[in-house]
Design a protein around this motif. Structure first.
Motif: not given
Length: 140
Positions: A93-94, A109-117, A123-133
């Protein structure tokens, strides 16, 4: 020197000169078909010289495009292999993957009904995983 010897030397000299001239014309004839890539063949609408090199040039970014396509394919594979369903959904989505429009963290956040933070942390965690891979795959 006797006349016949002098005549032979003079004739020989004339033959060499004639031979050199013939060789020059043969070389000129051979290279008459040669043209330079920088030779002006026409002018464009603004009056600038147009050369064969301008006409024959190819895209210099073919390698970049190929690299982009290969990395995009790898990224799709890594997203499927490394990320949880929630991480995958947020990254898609991002960044507008799979042909969708990129969305802001607020809209995700609005679509998934969670906070923006929370979207930001995932997102930060996922990007770190992808960068490491990616880093690990490029070392192979």
């Amino acid at each position: 020197m006797t006349a016949p010897i002098l005549q032979r030397k003079t004739q020989s000299r004339w033959e060499r000169i004639a031979n050199e001239i013939l060789m020059h014309f043969r070389n000129a004839k051979k290279s008459a078909q040669d043209i330079s890539l920088n030779e002006t063949i026409d002018t464009d609408k603004d009056g600038n010289p147009l050369t064969l090199l301008d006409i024959m040039s190819v895209d210099d970014n073919i390698i970049d495009e190929l690299d982009f396509k290969l990395n995009s394919k790898k990224l799709g594979q890594f997203i499927n292999e490394e990320l949880s369903e929630r991480e995958k959904k947020i990254i898609i989505l991002r960044y507008g993957l799979n042909g969708s429009e990129p969305m802001t963290q607020k809209n995700v956040a609005k679509q998934l009904n969670i906070s923006r933070s929370y979207v930001s942390r995932i997102e930060t965690k996922a990007l770190k995983l992808l960068r490491k891979r990616f880093e690990n795959s490029s070392n192979l």
